[in-house]
Design a protein around this motif. Structure first.
Motif, PDB file in Angstrom:
ATOM      1  N   ILE A   1      -3.178  14.386  14.848  1.00  0.00           N
ATOM      2  CA  ILE A   1      -2.696  13.067  15.246  1.00  0.00           C
ATOM      3  C   ILE A   1      -1.172  13.034  15.177  1.00  0.00           C
ATOM      4  CG2 ILE A   1      -2.743  10.603  14.684  1.00  0.00           C
ATOM      5  CD1 ILE A   1      -5.543  11.069  13.481  1.00  0.00           C
ATOM      6  N   ALA A   2      -0.634  13.576  14.078  1.00  0.00           N
ATOM      7  CA  ALA A   2       0.824  13.684  13.927  1.00  0.00           C
ATOM      8  C   ALA A   2       1.106  14.750  12.890  1.00  0.00           C
ATOM      9  CB  ALA A   2       1.429  12.361  13.494  1.00  0.00           C
ATOM     10  N   PRO A   3       2.021  15.661  13.159  1.00  0.00           N
ATOM     11  CA  PRO A   3       2.360  16.680  12.160  1.00  0.00           C
ATOM     12  C   PRO A   3       2.822  16.027  10.856  1.00  0.00           C
ATOM     13  CG  PRO A   3       3.306  17.237  14.286  1.00  0.00           C
ATOM     14  CD  PRO A   3       2.766  15.843  14.417  1.00  0.00           C
ATOM     15  N   GLY A   4       2.250  16.474   9.739  1.00  0.00           N
ATOM     16  CA  GLY A   4       2.611  15.937   8.441  1.00  0.00           C
ATOM     17  C   GLY A   4       1.772  14.774   7.985  1.00  0.00           C
ATOM     18  N   LEU A   5       0.856  14.282   8.828  1.00  0.00           N
ATOM     19  CA  LEU A   5       0.062  13.112   8.438  1.00  0.00           C
ATOM     20  C   LEU A   5      -0.844  13.421   7.246  1.00  0.00           C
ATOM     21  CD1 LEU A   5      -0.800  10.205   8.866  1.00  0.00           C
ATOM     22  CD2 LEU A   5      -2.416  10.994  10.629  1.00  0.00           C
ATOM     23  N   HIS A   6      -1.410  14.622   7.199  1.00  0.00           N
ATOM     24  CA  HIS A   6      -2.285  14.975   6.083  1.00  0.00           C
ATOM     25  C   HIS A   6      -1.526  14.905   4.764  1.00  0.00           C
ATOM     26  CE1 HIS A   6      -4.405  17.748   3.308  1.00  0.00           C
ATOM     27  NE2 HIS A   6      -5.502  17.280   3.892  1.00  0.00           N
ATOM     28  N   ALA A   7      -0.338  15.442   4.709  1.00  0.00           N
ATOM     29  CA  ALA A   7       0.456  15.429   3.476  1.00  0.00           C
ATOM     30  C   ALA A   7       0.894  14.009   3.115  1.00  0.00           C
ATOM     31  CB  ALA A   7       1.668  16.344   3.619  1.00  0.00           C
ATOM     32  N   ASP A   8       1.372  13.259   4.100  1.00  0.00           N
ATOM     33  CA  ASP A   8       1.869  11.903   3.829  1.00  0.00           C
ATOM     34  C   ASP A   8       0.760  10.983   3.351  1.00  0.00           C
ATOM     35  OD1 ASP A   8       4.323  12.780   4.595  1.00  0.00           O
ATOM     36  OD2 ASP A   8       4.496  11.493   6.357  1.00  0.00           O
ATOM     37  N   LEU A   9      -0.373  11.042   4.027  1.00  0.00           N
ATOM     38  CA  LEU A   9      -1.479  10.172   3.658  1.00  0.00           C
ATOM     39  C   LEU A   9      -2.076  10.590   2.321  1.00  0.00           C
ATOM     40  CD1 LEU A   9      -2.942   7.689   4.572  1.00  0.00           C
ATOM     41  CD2 LEU A   9      -4.297   9.082   6.149  1.00  0.00           C
ATOM     42  N   GLY A  10      -2.125  11.890   2.052  1.00  0.00           N
ATOM     43  CA  GLY A  10      -2.602  12.348   0.757  1.00  0.00           C
ATOM     44  C   GLY A  10      -1.710  11.897  -0.379  1.00  0.00           C
ATOM     45  N   GLU A  11      -0.396  11.948  -0.178  1.00  0.00           N
ATOM     46  CA  GLU A  11       0.535  11.466  -1.211  1.00  0.00           C
ATOM     47  C   GLU A  11       0.375   9.965  -1.428  1.00  0.00           C
ATOM     48  OE1 GLU A  11       5.353  11.013  -2.039  1.00  0.00           O
ATOM     49  OE2 GLU A  11       4.646  12.016  -0.221  1.00  0.00           O
ATOM     50  N   ALA A  12       0.254   9.221  -0.335  1.00  0.00           N
ATOM     51  CA  ALA A  12       0.091   7.773  -0.460  1.00  0.00           C
ATOM     52  C   ALA A  12      -1.197   7.434  -1.203  1.00  0.00           C
ATOM     53  CB  ALA A  12       0.085   7.129   0.926  1.00  0.00           C
ATOM     54  N   LEU A  13      -2.258   8.140  -0.895  1.00  0.00           N
ATOM     55  CA  LEU A  13      -3.542   7.916  -1.564  1.00  0.00           C
ATOM     56  C   LEU A  13      -3.418   8.173  -3.062  1.00  0.00           C
ATOM     57  CD1 LEU A  13      -6.592   7.403  -1.533  1.00  0.00           C
ATOM     58  CD2 LEU A  13      -6.908   9.788  -0.827  1.00  0.00           C
ATOM     59  N   ASP A  14      -2.775   9.240  -3.436  1.00  0.00           N
ATOM     60  CA  ASP A  14      -2.584   9.546  -4.860  1.00  0.00           C
ATOM     61  C   ASP A  14      -1.812   8.424  -5.566  1.00  0.00           C
ATOM     62  OD1 ASP A  14      -3.899  11.959  -4.581  1.00  0.00           O
ATOM     63  OD2 ASP A  14      -2.065  13.143  -4.391  1.00  0.00           O
ATOM     64  N   ARG A  15      -0.749   7.940  -4.928  1.00  0.00           N
ATOM     65  CA  ARG A  15       0.091   6.920  -5.548  1.00  0.00           C
ATOM     66  C   ARG A  15      -0.666   5.607  -5.721  1.00  0.00           C
ATOM     67  NH1 ARG A  15       5.692   7.917  -5.350  1.00  0.00           N
ATOM     68  NH2 ARG A  15       6.191   5.737  -4.913  1.00  0.00           N
ATOM     69  N   VAL A  16      -1.445   5.228  -4.724  1.00  0.00           N
ATOM     70  CA  VAL A  16      -2.207   3.986  -4.833  1.00  0.00           C
ATOM     71  C   VAL A  16      -3.268   4.104  -5.924  1.00  0.00           C
ATOM     72  CG1 VAL A  16      -3.892   2.534  -3.655  1.00  0.00           C
ATOM     73  CG2 VAL A  16      -1.777   3.185  -2.489  1.00  0.00           C
ATOM     74  N   CYS A  17      -3.987   5.213  -5.952  1.00  0.00           N
ATOM     75  CA  CYS A  17      -5.050   5.384  -6.948  1.00  0.00           C
ATOM     76  C   CYS A  17      -4.495   5.354  -8.374  1.00  0.00           C
ATOM     77  CB  CYS A  17      -5.812   6.678  -6.697  1.00  0.00           C
ATOM     78  SG  CYS A  17      -6.837   6.655  -5.213  1.00  0.00           S
ATOM     79  N   GLU A  18      -3.307   5.891  -8.567  1.00  0.00           N
ATOM     80  CA  GLU A  18      -2.696   5.890  -9.901  1.00  0.00           C
ATOM     81  C   GLU A  18      -2.361   4.479 -10.379  1.00  0.00           C
ATOM     82  OE1 GLU A  18       0.723   8.325  -9.482  1.00  0.00           O
ATOM     83  OE2 GLU A  18      -0.399  10.219  -9.340  1.00  0.00           O
ATOM     84  N   ARG A  19      -2.061   3.577  -9.452  1.00  0.00           N
ATOM     85  CA  ARG A  19      -1.570   2.242  -9.805  1.00  0.00           C
ATOM     86  C   ARG A  19      -2.636   1.158  -9.720  1.00  0.00           C
ATOM     87  NH1 ARG A  19       3.960   2.615  -6.100  1.00  0.00           N
ATOM     88  NH2 ARG A  19       4.816   4.470  -7.117  1.00  0.00           N
ATOM     89  N   TRP A  20      -3.762   1.464  -9.118  1.00  0.00           N
ATOM     90  CA  TRP A  20      -4.800   0.455  -8.850  1.00  0.00           C
ATOM     91  C   TRP A  20      -5.493   0.055 -10.150  1.00  0.00           C
ATOM     92  CZ3 TRP A  20      -5.350  -1.265  -3.870  1.00  0.00           C
ATOM     93  CH2 TRP A  20      -6.439  -2.110  -3.583  1.00  0.00           C
ATOM     94  N   ASP A  21      -5.736  -1.246 -10.322  1.00  0.00           N
ATOM     95  CA  ASP A  21      -6.399  -1.742 -11.533  1.00  0.00           C
ATOM     96  C   ASP A  21      -7.444  -2.772 -11.139  1.00  0.00           C
ATOM     97  OD1 ASP A  21      -7.212  -2.575 -14.002  1.00  0.00           O
ATOM     98  OD2 ASP A  21      -5.241  -3.176 -14.719  1.00  0.00           O
ATOM     99  N   ASP A  22      -8.667  -2.318 -10.941  1.00  0.00           N
ATOM    100  CA  ASP A  22      -9.762  -3.190 -10.519  1.00  0.00           C
ATOM    101  C   ASP A  22     -10.026  -4.331 -11.494  1.00  0.00           C
ATOM    102  OD1 ASP A  22     -10.824  -2.717  -8.028  1.00  0.00           O
ATOM    103  OD2 ASP A  22     -12.124  -1.098  -8.686  1.00  0.00           O
ATOM    104  N   ALA A  23      -9.868  -4.046 -12.781  1.00  0.00           N
ATOM    105  CA  ALA A  23     -10.293  -5.000 -13.805  1.00  0.00           C
ATOM    106  C   ALA A  23      -9.282  -6.105 -14.063  1.00  0.00           C
ATOM    107  CB  ALA A  23     -10.578  -4.249 -15.110  1.00  0.00           C
ATOM    108  N   ALA A  24      -8.112  -6.030 -13.465  1.00  0.00           N
ATOM    109  CA  ALA A  24      -7.037  -6.954 -13.829  1.00  0.00           C
ATOM    110  C   ALA A  24      -7.088  -8.289 -13.091  1.00  0.00           C
ATOM    111  CB  ALA A  24      -5.687  -6.288 -13.574  1.00  0.00           C
ATOM    112  N   PHE A  25      -7.921  -8.401 -12.057  1.00  0.00           N
ATOM    113  CA  PHE A  25      -7.825  -9.566 -11.179  1.00  0.00           C
ATOM    114  C   PHE A  25      -9.184 -10.194 -10.896  1.00  0.00           C
ATOM    115  CE2 PHE A  25      -4.449  -6.524 -10.061  1.00  0.00           C
ATOM    116  CZ  PHE A  25      -3.346  -7.288 -10.416  1.00  0.00           C
ATOM    117  N   ASP A  26      -9.153 -11.452 -10.450  1.00  0.00           N
ATOM    118  CA  ASP A  26     -10.366 -12.157 -10.056  1.00  0.00           C
ATOM    119  C   ASP A  26     -11.035 -11.436  -8.893  1.00  0.00           C
ATOM    120  OD1 ASP A  26      -9.707 -14.090 -11.907  1.00  0.00           O
ATOM    121  OD2 ASP A  26      -8.887 -15.489 -10.420  1.00  0.00           O
ATOM    122  N   ARG A  27     -12.351 -11.545  -8.850  1.00  0.00           N
ATOM    123  CA  ARG A  27     -13.125 -10.945  -7.772  1.00  0.00           C
ATOM    124  C   ARG A  27     -13.994 -12.015  -7.127  1.00  0.00           C
ATOM    125  NH1 ARG A  27     -13.442  -5.331  -8.149  1.00  0.00           N
ATOM    126  NH2 ARG A  27     -15.494  -5.251  -7.195  1.00  0.00           N
TER     127      ARG A  27
END
Length: 319
Positions: A162-188
């Motif tokens: 789709i675009a050169p470098g997309l695999h690396a960029d999206l993988g890095e973004a996924l890692d960063r979001v998963c590290e910061r995500w906190d399911d238990a902190a907010f109303d559902r």
């Protein structure tokens, strides 16, 4: 909306005989969207949307979606419930697919929403969240956080087609979001999870319908606003952020739920998660859409550009 499954006039005419809706006058496939097959159907009595549910929507989830729409309609929200047949059934089968005849709502979807339209749409989302407070249905988010890494791995190195470098960029973004995500902190609560401009019908600055609830699920309430913010606050290519629209979304939603300090602090992470989710699903569809499908493919890179707004430290190879 889209058309993957073709329905003949003869088959549709037979289908409509189950309902008290008159005879078929015309039917036209709708190319917008990517999830299900949709037709605009005119009968001698009214107009409807015929939806055939494709593989991403599980047939076992349809009772949840139909119950949710009925619940919201009973609260006088502008949503399109399914039309029951003469036996009271709303879920059917047509051309080998689960199918529903949906009430048509007036209005148009805006492509460049104004701040006033954004305020009204977010206000409607807040009203929806209030309305589900006594809704008893529960559904895990099939496109929630736990689904993103498996989807990323299924796309694999084909992302770079789709675009050169997309695999690396999206993988890095996924890692960063998963590290910061906190399911238990907010109303559902039950959220729409896909309230893009094309899923809101408007006449002027007035919301006439919230549609396409087929990703609705139990998840972080404010994540629904973050999804909306990432969808509405940019031009369609994701290149230009429109701060007045973003501010109007938060102001409209705050009519019902003012953001807490914790929600404000986490908002960029939640919006980054929305960007990862839609970049991934768009990439998957880009790589796997059948060549003969009547569907408009959506550019995953538009969400990579949005992602860099919420997380400027990310690499920008695909921006």
């Amino acid at each position: 909306m889209a058309v993957y499954t073709q329905v003949s006039a003869e088959a549709l005419s037979r289908f409509l005989t189950r309902f008290d809706v008159g005879a078929l006058v015309s039917a036209k496939g709708i190319a917008e969207g990517v999830e299900n097959s949709n037709y605009l159907v005119d009968t001698s009595e009214a107009r409807f949307i015929l939806t055939l549910y494709e593989k991403r929507v599980a047939a076992d989830d349809l009772p949840f979606f139909m119950a949710l729409l009925d619940h919201l309609a009973s609260k006088d929200l502008a949503v399109p419930p399914a039309v029951p047949d003469r036996d009271g059934r709303t879920i059917h089968e047509l051309e080998g697919r689960p199918a529903c005849l949906i009430r048509f709502l007036p209005g148009v979807s805006v492509t460049q929403p104004t701040p006033a339209q954004a305020f009204a749409a977010a206000d409607a989302m807040g009203a929806m969240h209030r309305a589900v407070a006594d809704f008893e249905g529960l559904r895990p988010n099939s496109m929630g956080l736990d689904s993103w890494r498996p989807l990323f791995e299924r796309c694999g190195r084909a992302l770079d087609e789709i675009a050169p470098g997309l695999h690396a960029d999206l993988g890095e973004a996924l890692d960063r979001v998963c590290e910061r995500w906190d399911d238990a902190a907010f109303d559902r609560c039950v959220i729409h999870a896909d309230l893009f401009p094309d899923n809101v019908l408007m006449l002027g600055d007035t919301v006439t319908g919230l549609i396409d609830f087929y990703f609705a699920a139990t998840d972080i309430r404010i994540y629904d606003l973050a999804i909306m913010h990432s969808a509405w606050s940019f031009d369609p290519q994701g290149r230009n952020f429109r701060p007045a629209v973003g501010d109007a979304l938060i102001a409209g939603y705050s009519q019902h739920y003012p953001l807490s300090a914790a929600e404000k602090a986490a908002f960029a992470t939640l919006a980054s998660g929305a960007c990862v989710r839609f970049a991934l699903s768009r990439a998957w569809d880009w790589l796997n859409t059948p060549a003969d499908a009547l569907v408009t493919r959506k550019d995953p890179l538009a969400y990579m550009r949005r992602l860099h707004h919420y997380d400027p430290e990310l690499a920008t190879r695909t921006a």
